[in-house]
Scaffold this motif. Structure first.
Motif, PDB file in Angstrom:
ATOM      1  N   GLU A 149       8.162  -1.697   1.217  1.00 56.81           N
ATOM      2  CA  GLU A 149       7.571  -0.398   0.916  1.00 56.81           C
ATOM      3  C   GLU A 149       8.434   0.741   1.430  1.00 56.81           C
ATOM      4  O   GLU A 149       8.612   1.763   0.759  1.00 56.81           O
ATOM      5  CB  GLU A 149       6.165  -0.299   1.535  1.00 56.81           C
ATOM      6  N   GLU A 153      10.135   3.450  -0.930  1.00 56.56           N
ATOM      7  CA  GLU A 153       9.832   4.859  -0.720  1.00 56.56           C
ATOM      8  C   GLU A 153      11.111   5.668  -0.485  1.00 56.56           C
ATOM      9  O   GLU A 153      11.226   6.810  -0.911  1.00 56.56           O
ATOM     10  CB  GLU A 153       8.877   5.016   0.470  1.00 56.56           C
ATOM     11  N   ARG A 184      11.357   8.875  -3.051  1.00 57.03           N
ATOM     12  CA  ARG A 184      10.396   9.617  -2.215  1.00 57.03           C
ATOM     13  C   ARG A 184       9.625  10.599  -3.083  1.00 57.03           C
ATOM     14  O   ARG A 184      10.208  11.468  -3.731  1.00 57.03           O
ATOM     15  CB  ARG A 184      11.144  10.390  -1.111  1.00 57.03           C
ATOM     16  N   ASN A 194       3.188  10.862  -2.020  1.00 58.22           N
ATOM     17  CA  ASN A 194       3.123  10.020  -0.827  1.00 58.22           C
ATOM     18  C   ASN A 194       3.204  10.843   0.452  1.00 58.22           C
ATOM     19  O   ASN A 194       2.583  10.513   1.460  1.00 58.22           O
ATOM     20  CB  ASN A 194       4.235   8.972  -0.847  1.00 58.22           C
ATOM     21  N   SER A 213      -1.403   0.473   1.094  1.00 58.92           N
ATOM     22  CA  SER A 213      -0.449   1.531   1.456  1.00 58.92           C
ATOM     23  C   SER A 213      -1.116   2.902   1.328  1.00 58.92           C
ATOM     24  O   SER A 213      -1.826   3.174   0.366  1.00 58.92           O
ATOM     25  CB  SER A 213       0.773   1.462   0.528  1.00 58.92           C
ATOM     26  N   GLY A 259       0.902   5.980   1.840  1.00 58.72           N
ATOM     27  CA  GLY A 259       2.121   6.730   2.144  1.00 58.72           C
ATOM     28  C   GLY A 259       2.889   6.030   3.237  1.00 58.72           C
ATOM     29  O   GLY A 259       3.271   4.867   3.109  1.00 58.72           O
ATOM     30  N   ASP A 260       3.114   6.700   4.356  1.00 58.72           N
ATOM     31  CA  ASP A 260       3.812   6.098   5.499  1.00 58.72           C
ATOM     32  C   ASP A 260       2.897   5.186   6.307  1.00 58.72           C
ATOM     33  O   ASP A 260       3.359   4.509   7.227  1.00 58.72           O
ATOM     34  CB  ASP A 260       4.351   7.198   6.428  1.00 58.72           C
TER      35      ASP A 260
END
Length: 392
Positions: free
Chosen positions: A241, A245, A249, A253, A331, A333-334
């Protein structure tokens, strides 16, 4: 008549501040007690369900430990109410003492007025007092004085009655509070007896489990192997992931990560119940010298309980472990949330999910323990979920 002039306004302010303070604190304590009683009922249900499947299990011990914790919290709430009542009773005693002092002063002043009036009446009557005036102005002045004196006596008598009524009311209030305190004392005695019984049961259960040291160690090793496999799977997915990302990016997200952070301490629990194992390093509840390392928290709950997402996101994987059951990795995002210990899964990889969406059903193991293993990661770093979930 100094006491009559300033006593009642001062008392009113005293009572107002005292009652408003007491009412607020009392309301909070009673709400706290009701919450503890509700938690006791919930934990009792889990404890009964767990022990009915298998006696003398670690799951039963976890539920019993939680039951004791909530019982102690309940007793603390009762102690808080009793402390408040003691304060209120002390305040009431001070008010009663002040009322009695003022009543004594008022009666003494009234007696002095009556004595002075009687003495004047014996020496010279009211008419003689008026008609002995040397001028019309003096007569009118004496008449005005007599009216004022008469009004003062009436006011003094009314104030005496008012203070007596207030004193009687305070005596009734303090009796109600004493009755309430006696009721709480009986409650505390009963709850202390319950606590003593629970601790006796806890000691018996721990001794019984200590005799099963060999089996407990075997079970622990199997769980560690399963968790190591799960950790490896989570690590692989998160690495993928992060790489994905980094390649693409997206602003969406970034916004999702920011929104996730803003909801810290506000997230709903993924399942109702209690924390049976906390985050981080901790001693094994039975095996001496054994340290457990938990990358999340374990939430012990009821059989067939539905598991829900704590936040919107996307399902990145559904993994299956022989003993731990199914795991779902979502998930945000981070951030990532992991829900392990499921017997059924209601979602699939790549599916978008929303907050509080049912994603699975908790697994009940052979010991009758229904337990969700829940984790939160920021990239590859595990975080303590308890600091992110809202307080129950």
């Amino acid at each position: 008549m100094p006491a009559g002039k300033y006593f009642l306004p001062t008392l009113a302010l005293c009572l107002l501040s005292f009652l408003s303070f007491g009412q607020k604190s009392k309301s909070q304590l009673q709400q706290e007690k009701q919450q503890n009683l509700k938690k006791i009922k919930e934990v009792e249900n889990i404890l009964t369900e767990t022990s009915s499947r298998k006696k003398n299990s670690l799951g039963e011990l976890s539920a019993l430990n939680q039951r004791i914790t909530v019982q102690e919290n309940l007793i603390n709430s009762i102690n808080g109410e009793m402390g408040l009542l003691n304060h209120e009773i002390s305040e009431n005693n001070d008010i009663i003492e002040a009322l009695e002092n003022d009543l004594t002063k008022l009666k003494k002043e009234y007696a002095s007025m009556l004595y002075a009036a009687q003495k004047t009446h014996n020496s010279i009557g009211p008419l003689s007092f008026l008609f002995s005036s040397k001028s019309l102005d003096q007569l009118l002045s004496r008449l005005h004085y007599m009216e004022q004196y008469k009004d003062a006596r009436k006011l003094q008598a009314k104030q005496i009655v008012k203070v007596q009524e207030e004193l009687s009311g305070q005596v009734k209030i303090i009796q109600v509070k004493r009755d309430e305190k006696n009721k709480l004392l009986n409650e505390k005695l009963a709850e202390n007896n319950n606590l003593s019984s629970l601790k006796t049961k806890q000691n018996t259960l721990v001794k019984s489990l200590e005799k099963e040291e060999r089996q407990l160690k075997k079970d622990l090793e199997e769980t560690k192997k399963e968790l190591a496999m799960l950790d490896k799977k989570i690590d692989e997915i998160i690495k993928e992931e992060i790489a994905r990302e980094a390649r693409a990016r997206s602003g969406n997200n970034v916004a999702l990560s920011s929104s996730f952070e803003e909801n810290k301490n506000k997230f709903p629990w993924p399942a109702p119940g209690f924390i049976s194992q906390k985050f981080g390093r901790q001693n094994h509840p039975v095996l001496k010298g054994i340290i457990l390392q938990n990358e999340g928290v374990n939430i012990q709950t009821k059989q067939d309980e539905k598991v829900k997402t704590i936040f919107e996101g996307e399902v990145r994987a559904v993994a299956v472990m022989p003993t731990l059951g199914n795991s779902i990795i979502i998930s945000h995002g981070d951030y990532f949330t992991v829900y392990s210990g499921l017997k059924q899964v209601f979602v699939k990889t790549g599916q978008k999910v929303i907050t509080n969406q049912e994603i699975g059903e908790v697994l009940t193991n052979g010991d009758g323990v229904s337990e969700l293993r829940f984790r939160i990661y920021k990239n590859k770093t595990p975080l303590d979920p308890q600091t992110w979930l809202r307080n129950l």
